[in-house]
Design a protein around this motif. Structure first.
Motif, PDB file in Angstrom:
ATOM      1  N   TYR A 176       0.820  -1.204   0.000  1.00  0.00           N
ATOM      2  CA  TYR A 176       0.000   0.000   0.000  1.00  0.00           C
ATOM      3  C   TYR A 176       0.857   1.258   0.000  1.00  0.00           C
ATOM      4  N   GLU A 177       0.464   2.220  -0.825  1.00  0.00           N
ATOM      5  CA  GLU A 177       1.108   3.535  -0.796  1.00  0.00           C
ATOM      6  C   GLU A 177       0.498   4.302   0.370  1.00  0.00           C
ATOM      7  N   ILE A 178       1.350   4.779   1.276  1.00  0.00           N
ATOM      8  CA  ILE A 178       0.874   5.524   2.436  1.00  0.00           C
ATOM      9  C   ILE A 178       0.777   7.007   2.121  1.00  0.00           C
ATOM     10  N   GLY A 179       1.803   7.539   1.473  1.00  0.00           N
ATOM     11  CA  GLY A 179       1.790   8.960   1.154  1.00  0.00           C
ATOM     12  C   GLY A 179       3.098   9.402   0.542  1.00  0.00           C
ATOM     13  N   TYR A 180       3.262  10.731   0.467  1.00  0.00           N
ATOM     14  CA  TYR A 180       4.437  11.333  -0.143  1.00  0.00           C
ATOM     15  C   TYR A 180       4.997  12.402   0.781  1.00  0.00           C
ATOM     16  N   PHE A 181       6.297  12.643   0.691  1.00  0.00           N
ATOM     17  CA  PHE A 181       6.914  13.715   1.458  1.00  0.00           C
ATOM     18  C   PHE A 181       8.060  14.322   0.676  1.00  0.00           C
ATOM     19  N   ASP A 182       8.453  15.535   1.092  1.00  0.00           N
ATOM     20  CA  ASP A 182       9.685  16.126   0.588  1.00  0.00           C
ATOM     21  C   ASP A 182      10.543  16.464   1.801  1.00  0.00           C
ATOM     22  N   LEU A 183      11.818  16.669   1.574  1.00  0.00           N
ATOM     23  CA  LEU A 183      12.745  16.868   2.680  1.00  0.00           C
ATOM     24  C   LEU A 183      12.656  18.268   3.276  1.00  0.00           C
ATOM     25  N   ASP A 184      11.910  19.169   2.653  1.00  0.00           N
ATOM     26  CA  ASP A 184      11.734  20.512   3.214  1.00  0.00           C
ATOM     27  C   ASP A 184      10.681  20.516   4.320  1.00  0.00           C
ATOM     28  N   THR A 185       9.552  19.871   4.079  1.00  0.00           N
ATOM     29  CA  THR A 185       8.463  19.886   5.059  1.00  0.00           C
ATOM     30  C   THR A 185       8.615  18.792   6.114  1.00  0.00           C
ATOM     31  N   CYS A 186       9.264  17.682   5.754  1.00  0.00           N
ATOM     32  CA  CYS A 186       9.457  16.541   6.676  1.00  0.00           C
ATOM     33  C   CYS A 186       8.126  15.999   7.193  1.00  0.00           C
ATOM     34  N   ARG A 187       7.110  16.079   6.369  1.00  0.00           N
ATOM     35  CA  ARG A 187       5.789  15.608   6.750  1.00  0.00           C
ATOM     36  C   ARG A 187       5.199  14.789   5.611  1.00  0.00           C
ATOM     37  N   VAL A 188       4.633  13.647   5.949  1.00  0.00           N
ATOM     38  CA  VAL A 188       4.024  12.780   4.940  1.00  0.00           C
ATOM     39  C   VAL A 188       2.607  13.268   4.660  1.00  0.00           C
ATOM     40  N   GLU A 189       2.329  13.512   3.403  1.00  0.00           N
ATOM     41  CA  GLU A 189       0.977  13.853   2.964  1.00  0.00           C
ATOM     42  C   GLU A 189       0.319  12.555   2.497  1.00  0.00           C
ATOM     43  N   PRO A 190      -0.782  12.161   3.140  1.00  0.00           N
ATOM     44  CA  PRO A 190      -1.382  10.863   2.820  1.00  0.00           C
ATOM     45  C   PRO A 190      -2.064  10.834   1.457  1.00  0.00           C
ATOM     46  N   VAL A 191      -2.130   9.634   0.908  1.00  0.00           N
ATOM     47  CA  VAL A 191      -2.928   9.400  -0.296  1.00  0.00           C
ATOM     48  C   VAL A 191      -4.335   9.041   0.182  1.00  0.00           C
TER      49      VAL A 191
END
Length: 82
Positions: free
Chosen positions: A53-68
């Motif tokens: 399962y894909e949980i989400g995406y993040f970038d190294l600037d925000t350090c927060r996972v955005e869920p799918v």
């Protein structure tokens, strides 16, 4: 569990974070002690997966996972017009 199609396999800490590229990415305590897969999808955008399962995406600037969208939710098929 290993993720051979991902760039990295990372164990989630007891506080629900993954340590990645000298950053602490907030995921969820639900995954504490579990391994997740991380792979780069594009220009600094990383995908996090658990099992199949894909949980989400993040970038190294925000350090927060955005869920799918909820991968465990019910599947609703759209009705075709008659």
């Amino acid at each position: 569990m290993e993720y051979p199609l991902h760039d990295h396999t990372v164990t989630v800490s007891t506080c629900g974070r993954i340590c990645f590229a000298s950053k602490k990415i907030n995921l969820s305590q639900v995954f504490a002690g579990q391994k997740v897969g991380v792979k780069e999808e594009g220009d600094g955008i990383w995908q996090v997966s658990f099992m199949n399962y894909e949980i989400g995406y993040f970038d190294l600037d925000t350090c927060r996972v955005e869920p799918v969208d909820n991968p465990f939710g019910p599947k609703v098929l759209t009705m075709s017009p008659v």
